[in-house]
Scaffold this motif. Sequence first.
Motif, PDB file in Angstrom:
ATOM      1  N   ALA A 156     -26.641  48.775  14.972  1.00 58.12           N
ATOM      2  CA  ALA A 156     -25.657  49.436  14.106  1.00 58.12           C
ATOM      3  C   ALA A 156     -24.544  48.460  13.739  1.00 58.12           C
ATOM      4  O   ALA A 156     -24.183  47.572  14.511  1.00 58.12           O
ATOM      5  CB  ALA A 156     -25.077  50.665  14.807  1.00 58.12           C
ATOM      6  N   CYS A 157     -23.990  48.638  12.560  1.00 59.76           N
ATOM      7  CA  CYS A 157     -22.941  47.742  12.074  1.00 59.76           C
ATOM      8  C   CYS A 157     -21.572  48.238  12.526  1.00 59.76           C
ATOM      9  O   CYS A 157     -21.211  49.400  12.308  1.00 59.76           O
ATOM     10  CB  CYS A 157     -22.979  47.668  10.549  1.00 59.76           C
ATOM     11  N   THR A 158     -20.829  47.351  13.139  1.00 60.38           N
ATOM     12  CA  THR A 158     -19.459  47.667  13.573  1.00 60.38           C
ATOM     13  C   THR A 158     -18.520  46.689  12.888  1.00 60.38           C
ATOM     14  O   THR A 158     -18.062  45.719  13.486  1.00 60.38           O
ATOM     15  CB  THR A 158     -19.320  47.547  15.102  1.00 60.38           C
ATOM     16  N   GLY A 159     -18.242  46.941  11.631  1.00 60.93           N
ATOM     17  CA  GLY A 159     -17.422  46.009  10.871  1.00 60.93           C
ATOM     18  C   GLY A 159     -18.299  44.946  10.236  1.00 60.93           C
ATOM     19  O   GLY A 159     -19.208  45.234   9.469  1.00 60.93           O
ATOM     20  N   GLY A 160     -18.058  43.664  10.597  1.00 61.26           N
ATOM     21  CA  GLY A 160     -18.776  42.563   9.969  1.00 61.26           C
ATOM     22  C   GLY A 160     -20.059  42.179  10.659  1.00 61.26           C
ATOM     23  O   GLY A 160     -20.801  41.331  10.155  1.00 61.26           O
ATOM     24  N   THR A 161     -20.365  42.738  11.828  1.00 59.50           N
ATOM     25  CA  THR A 161     -21.583  42.404  12.551  1.00 59.50           C
ATOM     26  C   THR A 161     -22.440  43.643  12.725  1.00 59.50           C
ATOM     27  O   THR A 161     -21.944  44.771  12.693  1.00 59.50           O
ATOM     28  CB  THR A 161     -21.253  41.814  13.941  1.00 59.50           C
ATOM     29  N   CYS A 162     -23.722  43.431  12.931  1.00 61.96           N
ATOM     30  CA  CYS A 162     -24.668  44.542  13.099  1.00 61.96           C
ATOM     31  C   CYS A 162     -25.447  44.336  14.390  1.00 61.96           C
ATOM     32  O   CYS A 162     -26.670  44.152  14.385  1.00 61.96           O
ATOM     33  CB  CYS A 162     -25.607  44.632  11.901  1.00 61.96           C
ATOM     34  N   GLU A 163     -24.737  44.333  15.519  1.00 61.41           N
ATOM     35  CA  GLU A 163     -25.346  44.134  16.828  1.00 61.41           C
ATOM     36  C   GLU A 163     -25.249  45.369  17.700  1.00 61.41           C
ATOM     37  O   GLU A 163     -25.510  45.307  18.905  1.00 61.41           O
ATOM     38  CB  GLU A 163     -24.674  42.955  17.540  1.00 61.41           C
ATOM     39  N   GLY A 164     -24.868  46.512  17.122  1.00 56.80           N
ATOM     40  CA  GLY A 164     -24.709  47.705  17.930  1.00 56.80           C
ATOM     41  C   GLY A 164     -23.472  47.638  18.807  1.00 56.80           C
ATOM     42  O   GLY A 164     -22.620  46.748  18.671  1.00 56.80           O
ATOM     43  N   ILE A 165     -23.371  48.562  19.746  1.00 53.73           N
ATOM     44  CA  ILE A 165     -22.187  48.600  20.608  1.00 53.73           C
ATOM     45  C   ILE A 165     -22.441  47.979  21.978  1.00 53.73           C
ATOM     46  O   ILE A 165     -21.527  47.955  22.811  1.00 53.73           O
ATOM     47  CB  ILE A 165     -21.685  50.047  20.785  1.00 53.73           C
ATOM     48  N   SER A 166     -23.640  47.483  22.223  1.00 55.35           N
ATOM     49  CA  SER A 166     -23.944  46.937  23.544  1.00 55.35           C
ATOM     50  C   SER A 166     -23.047  45.757  23.939  1.00 55.35           C
ATOM     51  O   SER A 166     -22.592  45.695  25.094  1.00 55.35           O
ATOM     52  CB  SER A 166     -25.415  46.529  23.625  1.00 55.35           C
ATOM     53  N   PRO A 167     -22.735  44.786  23.030  1.00 56.00           N
ATOM     54  CA  PRO A 167     -21.834  43.703  23.451  1.00 56.00           C
ATOM     55  C   PRO A 167     -20.443  44.212  23.824  1.00 56.00           C
ATOM     56  O   PRO A 167     -19.808  43.693  24.756  1.00 56.00           O
ATOM     57  CB  PRO A 167     -21.787  42.787  22.228  1.00 56.00           C
ATOM     58  N   TYR A 168     -19.978  45.224  23.126  1.00 54.84           N
ATOM     59  CA  TYR A 168     -18.645  45.750  23.378  1.00 54.84           C
ATOM     60  C   TYR A 168     -18.616  46.601  24.648  1.00 54.84           C
ATOM     61  O   TYR A 168     -17.585  46.728  25.303  1.00 54.84           O
ATOM     62  CB  TYR A 168     -18.181  46.564  22.174  1.00 54.84           C
ATOM     63  N   LEU A 169     -19.768  47.189  24.985  1.00 52.77           N
ATOM     64  CA  LEU A 169     -19.872  47.910  26.254  1.00 52.77           C
ATOM     65  C   LEU A 169     -19.681  46.940  27.411  1.00 52.77           C
ATOM     66  O   LEU A 169     -18.991  47.242  28.399  1.00 52.77           O
ATOM     67  CB  LEU A 169     -21.229  48.602  26.341  1.00 52.77           C
ATOM     68  N   MET A 170     -20.259  45.747  27.287  1.00 55.90           N
ATOM     69  CA  MET A 170     -20.073  44.733  28.316  1.00 55.90           C
ATOM     70  C   MET A 170     -18.611  44.267  28.361  1.00 55.90           C
ATOM     71  O   MET A 170     -18.080  44.002  29.439  1.00 55.90           O
ATOM     72  CB  MET A 170     -20.994  43.541  28.042  1.00 55.90           C
ATOM     73  N   ASN A 171     -17.991  44.162  27.186  1.00 58.87           N
ATOM     74  CA  ASN A 171     -16.568  43.796  27.166  1.00 58.87           C
ATOM     75  C   ASN A 171     -15.733  44.808  27.939  1.00 58.87           C
ATOM     76  O   ASN A 171     -14.815  44.429  28.674  1.00 58.87           O
ATOM     77  CB  ASN A 171     -16.065  43.722  25.724  1.00 58.87           C
ATOM     78  N   SER A 172     -16.037  46.089  27.768  1.00 62.14           N
ATOM     79  CA  SER A 172     -15.278  47.126  28.471  1.00 62.14           C
ATOM     80  C   SER A 172     -15.439  46.991  29.983  1.00 62.14           C
ATOM     81  O   SER A 172     -14.470  47.142  30.734  1.00 62.14           O
ATOM     82  CB  SER A 172     -15.730  48.513  28.005  1.00 62.14           C
ATOM     83  N   PHE A 173     -16.658  46.708  30.426  1.00 59.02           N
ATOM     84  CA  PHE A 173     -16.862  46.524  31.868  1.00 59.02           C
ATOM     85  C   PHE A 173     -16.106  45.303  32.375  1.00 59.02           C
ATOM     86  O   PHE A 173     -15.544  45.320  33.481  1.00 59.02           O
ATOM     87  CB  PHE A 173     -18.354  46.382  32.176  1.00 59.02           C
ATOM     88  N   MET A 174     -16.067  44.240  31.577  1.00 60.76           N
ATOM     89  CA  MET A 174     -15.339  43.033  31.979  1.00 60.76           C
ATOM     90  C   MET A 174     -13.841  43.271  32.034  1.00 60.76           C
ATOM     91  O   MET A 174     -13.117  42.575  32.759  1.00 60.76           O
ATOM     92  CB  MET A 174     -15.656  41.900  31.006  1.00 60.76           C
ATOM     93  N   ILE A 175     -13.352  44.250  31.288  1.00 58.89           N
ATOM     94  CA  ILE A 175     -11.934  44.608  31.330  1.00 58.89           C
ATOM     95  C   ILE A 175     -11.658  45.602  32.448  1.00 58.89           C
ATOM     96  O   ILE A 175     -10.714  45.450  33.222  1.00 58.89           O
ATOM     97  CB  ILE A 175     -11.495  45.202  29.975  1.00 58.89           C
ATOM     98  N   VAL A 176     -12.500  46.619  32.560  1.00 57.59           N
ATOM     99  CA  VAL A 176     -12.230  47.730  33.466  1.00 57.59           C
ATOM    100  C   VAL A 176     -12.324  47.310  34.928  1.00 57.59           C
ATOM    101  O   VAL A 176     -11.433  47.623  35.736  1.00 57.59           O
ATOM    102  CB  VAL A 176     -13.208  48.897  33.186  1.00 57.59           C
ATOM    103  N   ILE A 177     -13.387  46.606  35.307  1.00 59.34           N
ATOM    104  CA  ILE A 177     -13.630  46.333  36.724  1.00 59.34           C
ATOM    105  C   ILE A 177     -12.492  45.524  37.351  1.00 59.34           C
ATOM    106  O   ILE A 177     -11.913  45.941  38.362  1.00 59.34           O
ATOM    107  CB  ILE A 177     -14.991  45.649  36.914  1.00 59.34           C
ATOM    108  N   PRO A 178     -12.114  44.352  36.803  1.00 59.70           N
ATOM    109  CA  PRO A 178     -10.993  43.629  37.431  1.00 59.70           C
ATOM    110  C   PRO A 178      -9.669  44.367  37.331  1.00 59.70           C
ATOM    111  O   PRO A 178      -8.861  44.313  38.266  1.00 59.70           O
ATOM    112  CB  PRO A 178     -10.946  42.304  36.661  1.00 59.70           C
ATOM    113  N   ALA A 179      -9.432  45.067  36.222  1.00 54.44           N
ATOM    114  CA  ALA A 179      -8.163  45.792  36.086  1.00 54.44           C
ATOM    115  C   ALA A 179      -8.051  46.903  37.120  1.00 54.44           C
ATOM    116  O   ALA A 179      -6.980  47.117  37.703  1.00 54.44           O
ATOM    117  CB  ALA A 179      -8.043  46.367  34.671  1.00 54.44           C
TER     118      ALA A 179
END
Length: 293
Positions: free
Chosen positions: A73-96
């Motif tokens: 799915a396209c999220t703005g200028g890229t069409c990679e779905g939400i999976s990369p951003y799901l990983m970003n959330s985990f990288m933010i949530v766990i240490p925080a």
Amino acid sequence: MPNAMTKTTSLAQRLLRYGLYAILLVMAFVYLMPLWVMLLTSLKDVEEIRTGTLLSLPGSLNFDAWGKAWGSACTGGTCEGISPYLMNSFMIVIPAVVISTLLGALNGYVIAMWRFRGSELFFGLLLIGCFIPFQVVLLPMARTLSFFGLANTTTGLVMVHVVYGVAFTTLFFRNFYIALPKELISAARLDGAGFFRIFWRIVLPLSTPIIVVTVIWQFTQIWNDFLFGVVFSGFDTQPVTVALNNLVNTSFGGKQYNVDMAAALIAAAPTLLVYVFAGKYFVRGLTAGAVKG
């Protein structure tokens, strides 16, 4: 006569109980209806959504929308779905969550067990942080992150959530520790235990209920955050909430509601799982002292 009165009372109690159950079922149905509609919509194709109703069951189970939401799915200028951003959330949530929980435990321990001059004033000032609106701290946070070179980075977002969340975690731990027997600390001091030894060996092992409460609270707050994510993240460090907003507001061709609903369910899945598997521990932690003191 007493038997008749007893039977009448018993019947009234049963009717009241059944009435309460009926009300709870209705409220549960109303509360879960949006989730049910989202799930049904995510399992339909676009044509079926257009010709059917919100509550109509799908003709056949179709998971294409889930696959597209995850990986194409396209999220703005890229069409990679939400999976990369799901990983970003985990990288933010766990240490925080880990850092804010440890800091809150240490702060609560100091304020509750090691009184010092001005400790109550310090605690009162710290609580102000619980009531400061997000919008008030945006500019100071942005200037601070820019000064330290952490703007638009995952590390910067972690620090933002730690700073904003430590007031809440301190409040939780302080209210829990204030109810612990003071004799434990006094006995440990008499045996020669120091500040950190008492904390690590005695206080922290007794803190499991409030740790669970704090972890669930912080995980939910940080995962669902949108404002800090959209303001302080870069293109490659956006959390899943920002990506979901971009996906919903990106339109190439017709609107694909099934993909939007599937993406929303994927984004919400971690917090739903946390509450499903740890909700009872959250309630136990609250009743064990998280709101005392």
